[in-house]
Every structure is written in structure tokens, then in C-alpha cells.
Design an enzyme around this catalytic site. Structure first.
Site, PDB file in Angstrom:
ATOM      1  N   SER B  46      71.043  26.609  25.008  1.00 20.88           N
ATOM      2  CA  SER B  46      71.519  28.140  24.900  1.00 20.88           C
ATOM      3  C   SER B  46      70.292  28.807  25.356  1.00 20.88           C
ATOM      4  O   SER B  46      69.121  28.850  24.691  1.00 20.88           O
ATOM      5  CB  SER B  46      71.947  28.634  23.643  1.00 20.88           C
ATOM      6  OG  SER B  46      73.545  28.042  23.502  1.00 20.88           O
ATOM      7  N   GLY B  73      67.351  26.566  15.531  1.00 23.60           N
ATOM      8  CA  GLY B  73      66.945  27.990  15.665  1.00 23.60           C
ATOM      9  C   GLY B  73      67.117  28.594  16.958  1.00 23.60           C
ATOM     10  O   GLY B  73      66.115  29.267  17.436  1.00 23.60           O
ATOM     11  N   LEU B  74      67.973  27.954  17.730  1.00 26.79           N
ATOM     12  CA  LEU B  74      67.973  28.282  19.435  1.00 26.79           C
ATOM     13  C   LEU B  74      66.674  28.300  20.018  1.00 26.79           C
ATOM     14  O   LEU B  74      66.362  29.344  20.672  1.00 26.79           O
ATOM     15  CB  LEU B  74      68.890  29.632  19.337  1.00 26.79           C
ATOM     16  CG  LEU B  74      70.018  29.704  18.802  1.00 26.79           C
ATOM     17  CD1 LEU B  74      70.514  31.163  18.824  1.00 26.79           C
ATOM     18  CD2 LEU B  74      70.884  28.971  19.675  1.00 26.79           C
ATOM     19  N   ASN B 126      77.226  31.369  23.632  1.00 20.93           N
ATOM     20  CA  ASN B 126      77.278  30.648  22.378  1.00 20.93           C
ATOM     21  C   ASN B 126      77.802  31.850  21.463  1.00 20.93           C
ATOM     22  O   ASN B 126      76.745  32.634  21.077  1.00 20.93           O
ATOM     23  CB  ASN B 126      75.740  30.182  22.255  1.00 20.93           C
ATOM     24  CG  ASN B 126      75.630  29.656  21.065  1.00 20.93           C
ATOM     25  OD1 ASN B 126      76.283  29.851  19.904  1.00 20.93           O
ATOM     26  ND2 ASN B 126      74.458  28.906  20.727  1.00 20.93           N
ATOM     27  N   CYS B 129      76.536  29.600  16.928  1.00 18.44           N
ATOM     28  CA  CYS B 129      75.394  29.034  16.480  1.00 18.44           C
ATOM     29  C   CYS B 129      75.328  29.378  14.838  1.00 18.44           C
ATOM     30  O   CYS B 129      75.508  30.599  14.529  1.00 18.44           O
ATOM     31  CB  CYS B 129      74.123  29.259  16.876  1.00 18.44           C
ATOM     32  SG  CYS B 129      72.613  28.673  16.182  1.00 18.44           S
ATOM     33  N   THR B 192      78.831  23.684  15.348  1.00 19.73           N
ATOM     34  CA  THR B 192      78.720  22.756  14.130  1.00 19.73           C
ATOM     35  C   THR B 192      79.252  23.752  12.942  1.00 19.73           C
ATOM     36  O   THR B 192      79.543  24.946  13.014  1.00 19.73           O
ATOM     37  CB  THR B 192      77.182  22.833  13.953  1.00 19.73           C
ATOM     38  OG1 THR B 192      76.543  23.979  13.875  1.00 19.73           O
ATOM     39  CG2 THR B 192      76.643  21.642  14.911  1.00 19.73           C
ATOM     40  N   GLY B 216      78.712  15.765  14.449  1.00 21.30           N
ATOM     41  CA  GLY B 216      78.885  14.059  14.352  1.00 21.30           C
ATOM     42  C   GLY B 216      80.364  13.846  13.750  1.00 21.30           C
ATOM     43  O   GLY B 216      81.204  14.653  13.656  1.00 21.30           O
TER      44      GLY B 216
END
Lengths: 270, 314
Positions: B46, B73-74, B126, B129, B192, B216
Site C-alpha cells: 500500500s 505500520g504501512l 486499503n 489495515c 487481517t 494465515g
């Protein structure tokens, strides 16, 4: 996977480097690295300067985090995960190891292991000045023949260690050359090995975050230092875009390496 | 051999397996390697306005085979410098999807416009996040904000816009509906799942940022549920994400309603070879099922389930 260890010993090696020892039963091979977490400070990749028991890392002051790691006293708790990455192949019968600055830290346990297996080792160590030469006595004690070079001529040959290496490669035969140090230096070592027809293996140091092959911080051409390295055949690196030219900072931006020779972003670890 | 090609909102993919944003993707050489390994496309990190270092380490906690908790933290090189990385990937023929993040609709639209100029095939926003203040899911868990951002981007770029949605909300389908209403060409789900790891010896969170996002195999059921719920509410295509490491996982997502999928954590588990293997395995699996085209199965589980499976558990 991550475990908490207690620092058992702190040794000042040179004015800019300190070794921290800790007991950690997870097996490791010389050349591998661990991710060392100093709670509240940072977590950094650190080559194992001692891969047996107790393990040890040799920290060079590069920035705020490594500075704070250096000042850690015995009894401090650290988080450790790994070991990660590959190791040096210990099969050469006659080895030339070339350490630039604190790069010698990762070479030392591998040289000791190679000599223990019956190999012969010659080490060429370079530093800015005599007091910054790392592990020269340790390697002599291990049975290696040690040659020195300093930028200011205060010990050994004056100038870069690559000059010493070129002389050794001209007059002696080796099965392999290992090197760790600034990438610009390692490139010269690889080219000298190529000229002499001797395979070279470089331990590469890059900015690293995850250590797991996930984040791309340590991307080097098509490789990731954390999972494909840190030890690479020299010829592989010569063909990898960016080797000795730039590294990536924490944001992933390309940052050029200073020339002709300057420490990398993390000369204390891969 | 079954046909794995899919049309994702007008973008022709050679197979449904896209590299998820955030995995590799900082360097053009890495994106190129993922494409060469057989991915259907690659999604960039991103990208924001400025270079961003991300959080200090530790940024990742590993749970061995079931996933990672991360709060990177991008980190990204910024829109000024990143196009050179896209050029490397595109030079190798890669189908590149550009991912952007921003604080508000204007910033998203500016960045989308600049990334569109690099020749990417589509844009992923995005909106999800889970660990960045004032960014990602903090703007993306409000349907009104999702709609405003998507609308602003769609007005500025001609490329398909994919809204990546967060599961850290009570109603992800409402976010998808908002994106569709604003003209988004597709949605991807999920990012996530918010999580926390604590070291009991040190009595502190293990990640420097504290909260992180779980990826995952552990989150596959969450992702499947989100795709399922979204499929019931929108007509635009869905990209399934979360815990895909086997062909069977991808098949489950397609049956739940996904037209394509993203693969992230599995790259760390298996290496880049995961893409070629997933495509081969999925093709074999479809052959064994007697299915000639993957796209025929999109949402098929809804048709089999009747009304019961759509109701929440008691």
C-alpha cells in the site's frame, strides 16, 4: 518460537563494538542470525558471533537502537527468535576469510568451526584504525593466520583490506573465500576471487524487519537476505541488481551505498 | 486441464491467485519474481503520499503454521519513488494492481490517480489495515466513509477500483454495499483480523505497536464467512483473502462467492513457488471434479445451501 534470555556477560571488544553473551539452547550454525528484541527499544537482526553455548552477538553502534543495545548490562532480559538463514559451508580445506570492520563477527565462529574440523584458515581483517580491529586475537587463538589492514596505517598494511586480499590470492592457494563487511568491499573481494578462480561466499547485511521472508525489507535483487541468505555465492550477488549499489531503508526506499567504502546500514548483523 | 482464467471486473487474469498487498511488493524485483513464479497478478505494497518507515520492530509475531500477527505500520517508499518498482515488474510482463492508502477521500483519489499513471491494471484501496491511526480500517469501518472514498477515486480514475474491506466490524456486507453503490468494480475481503500478543515474562505486548492483525490459516473461516455474507448483498465481484495456502482453500473461497483470491502468508511458509503449485493443484482438483471452468463455481455453495446457511448461528 520467541524466547526470553538473560544477558550473562558484556565484553567491550573495540571502542565501537560490544559483545553480549546469553544462554539459549536452540541449536545454531555459524553464519546464521537471530532477531534480538530489546523490550521498549527495537528488535534487530544480529549475526551470531558465538553460535555455541553461550551464544553471543557483537553489536556495533550504528544508530539509536544499536547504541542502546550496547549499553545493556548483565542480567537484562532479551527476546530472541531464530536462528534464521543459511550457514557457511565448512568443507573447504584451506580458507581465506576477509572481514571488514564488525563484519568479522559472523566469520569468527565459522572460522573456529572450520579449523576444528581440520581445515586451515587465513584471515584478512580490515578496520579504520588499530583499536577497531575485531577478533584478531580470537582468530589467532583458533589457529588462523591473521593479516591486518587499517585505513590509517596504525596496524598492519595501510589502506583497505582488499589490497591484502589481492596479494594473498596471488601468492597462495585457497579452496574458498568467505567475506563479510560493507558491500562495496565484498564486491571487490568477489572480483578478486573470480580473477584467482576461487569461489567466494559473502554474508550480506541488510535492513531487516520480519526475518521470515514476508516483508520485503531485505530484498536484494530477486533474493531476500533473511531466507535466501545471509550467505550467498559471490557470483550470485554480482548478478543481483542493486548489490553494492543500494540498500532499502525502513520505508523500502533505495539508498545508495557511499563509495569507495563505508559501513552498510547494519554492519553488526545481516 | 480446467480453465483457471478469470475476468475480474474487466481485468483478465491467467489464474485467480494474486499476491496479497503487503507481502513482498516493496521492490520491483520481488514483484517480478512472484509473477515469474506463476501468480495471476501482483498487488503492490500500500503506497502513501510520503515515504513511511512503519513501526519499530518487533512488527511480526509468528504462530508457526497457523499464521502471523503483524503491525508493520504501512511502510512504503512513497508515491514519488515507488513507480520505478512498478516499472520493473511491468517490464517483465507482470499484471500489477496498485494498492493505496490515505487519510481521506481526497488523498485516496490523488494517490490513485498517480498510481494509475504507472500502467497498473487496477487499483486496490486499503480501507482495512487494522493497526494504523487515522488510516486503513479506522476510515474503512464506516460505510459512509467507504462510499465517499470509493466515489472520489472512481471519479478520478478509469481503472477498475477494488475496495479492500476489514473484517473488524459487525457488518462487512454493509461496507461492500457502500463500495458497490459508489461505483467500485470489486471488493476484496478480508484484511487481517485484529489481534494481540503478550509476553508473559516481560508483561508487555510483543509487537511495538501493541495491537496487530492476524493472517494465515487461522483466519480462513473468518474470511469465508465475510465473502459469504458479501456475496449475498452485492453483484460486483469479490476477491477472497485470508488463509489461502492450498488449492482446496481457494476452491472454498470461490464456492463462497470469490472470483479471485489473494495469497500472502503462504508465501512466507512455502516461498514464491506456492503460486505455481496452487494453480497446478487447483487445475487438477477441478479436473477430478469434472469442472471445466473455475468461474462456473463462483458462489455455487449458496445455491446448494438453501436459506439455512445464510442465517447467523443461534
Amino acid at each position: 518460537m520467541r524466547r526470553i534470555v538473560t544477558v550473562s556477560e558484556r565484553v567491550v571488544e573495540t571502542p565501537s563494538t560490544v559483545t553480549l553473551r546469553f544462554t539459549d539452547p536452540t541449536p545454531a550454525r555459524p553464519g546464521q542470525f537471530v532477531m534480538v528484541w530489546v523490550p521498549g527499544v527495537d528488535e534487530l537482526p544480529m549475526s551470531l558471533a558465538y553460535a555455541g553455548d553461550p551464544k553471543g552477538i557483537t553489536v556495533k553502534v550504528m544508530g539509536e537502537a544499536s547504541g542502546r543495545i550496547q549499553s545493556i548490562s548483565p542480567g537484562t532480559l532479551l527476546g530472541v527468535r531464530g536462528p534464521y538463514g543459511n550457514a557457511f559451508d565448512l568443507s573447504p580445506r584451506r580458507l581465506l576469510a576477509v572481514g571488514g570492520g564488525s563484519g568479522t563477527a559472523v566469520l569468527a565462529p565459522a572460522i573456529e568451526a572450520l579449523v576444528e574440523r581440520g581445515g586451515d584458515a587465513v584471515a584478512a581483517l580490515g578496520a579504520t584504525t588499530a583499536s577497531e580491529l575485531l577478533f584478531a586475537d580470537r582468530l589467532r587463538d583458533a589457529g588462523a593466520v591473521v593479516h591486518l589492514a587499517t585505513d590509517d596505517g596504525s596496524a598492519g598494511a595501510p589502506g583497505f583490506v582488499t589490497g591484502v586480499v589481492e596479494g594473498l590470492l596471488r601468492h597462495q592457494t585457497f579452496d574458498a573465500v568467505w567475506t563479510c563487511g560493507p558491500e562495496v568491499m565484498m564486491r571487490k573481494v568477489v572480483l578478486a576471487g573470480r580473477t584467482a578462480g576461487i569461489p567466494t561466499f559473502c554474508s550480506v547485511e541488510r535492513w531487516m524487519k520480519c526475518g521470515l521472508g514476508l516483508c520485503d525489507a531485505c530484498a536484494l535483487g530477486p533474493y531476500h537476505v533473511c531466507i535466501d541468505g545471509p550467505v550467498f555465492p559471490g557470483e550470485t550477488l554480482l548478478a543481483a541488481p542493486g548489490f553494492s549499489e543500494f540498500y532499502r531503508d525502513a520505508s523500502g526506499r533505495r539508498r545508495p551505498y557511499a563509495r569507495p567504502s563505508a559501513p552498510g546500514p547494519a554492519a553488526h548483523g545481516p | 486441464m480446467a480453465d483457471l482464467r478469470v475476468d475480474l471486473a474487466g481485468v483478465a487474469l491467467r489464474n485467480p491467485f494474486l499476491l496479497a498487498s503487503g507481502i513482498w511488493g516493496e521492490s520491483g524485483e520481488s514483484l517480478k519474481g512472484v509473477w515469474a513464479a506463476g501468480a495471476g497478478g501482483v498487488i503492490t505494497k500500500s503506497i502513501g503520499r510520503e515515504p513511511r518507515a512503519g513501526y519499530p520492530n518487533p512488527t511480526v509475531e509468528s504462530y508457526d503454521r497457523w499464521g502471523f500477527l503483524n503491525a508493520m505500520g504501512l511502510p512504503n517508499p512513497g508515491i514519488e519513488e515507488y513507480p520505478q518498482e512498478i516499472a520493473i515488474a511491468r517490464g517483465a510482463g507482470a499484471l500489477v494492481v496498485g494498492s493505496v492508502f490515505g487519510h481521506d477521500a481526497d488523498e485516496f483519489a490523488d494517490l490513485a490517480e498517480r498510481l494509475a499513471a504507472t500502467g497498473v491494471a487496477a487499483l486496490e484501496l486499503n480501507l482495512s489495515c487494522p493497526h494504523a491511526e487515522g488510516l486503513g480500517a479506522e476510515v474503512g469501518s464506516d460505510p459512509g466513509a467507504v462510499e465517499e472514498i470509493c466515489r472520489a477515486v472512481v471519479r478520478r480514475v478509469r481503472l477498475p477500483v477494488i475496495a479492500k474491506l476489514t473484517p473488524n466490524t459487525h457488518d462487512i456486507a454493509a461496507l461492500a454495499v457502500a463500495a458497490e453503490r459508489a461505483g467500485a468494480a470489486a471488493v476484496s475481503a478480508i484484511n487481517t483480523v485484529r489481534g494481540l500478543s503478550i509476553d508473559a515474562t516481560l508483561r508487555r505486548p510483543t509487537l511495538s505497536h501493541g495491537l496487530g492483525g492476524l493472517s494465515g490459516p487461522a483466519i480462513k473461516p473468518v474470511g469465508l464467512a465475510c465473502v459469504w455474507q458479501i456475496y449475498e448483498k452485492v453483484r460486483i465481484p469479490i476477491v477472497g483473502v485470508g488463509g489461502i495456502g492450498r488449492a482446496e482453500d481457494a476452491l472454498e473461497y470461490v464456492l463462497a462467492g470469490a472470483r479471485a483470491v489473494e495469497v500472502g502468508t503462504a508465501v512466507a511458509f512455502e516461498g514464491v513457488g506456492v503460486f505455481g503449485r496452487l494453480a497446478r493443484d487447483l487445475s487438477s482438483r477441478l479436473d477430478a471434479l469434472g469442472v471445466s471452468r473455475l468461474s462456473d463455481l463462483v458462489g455455487a455453495a449458496h445455491r446448494e445451501s438453501g436459506a439455512g446457511a445464510t442465517a447467523a448461528a443461534p
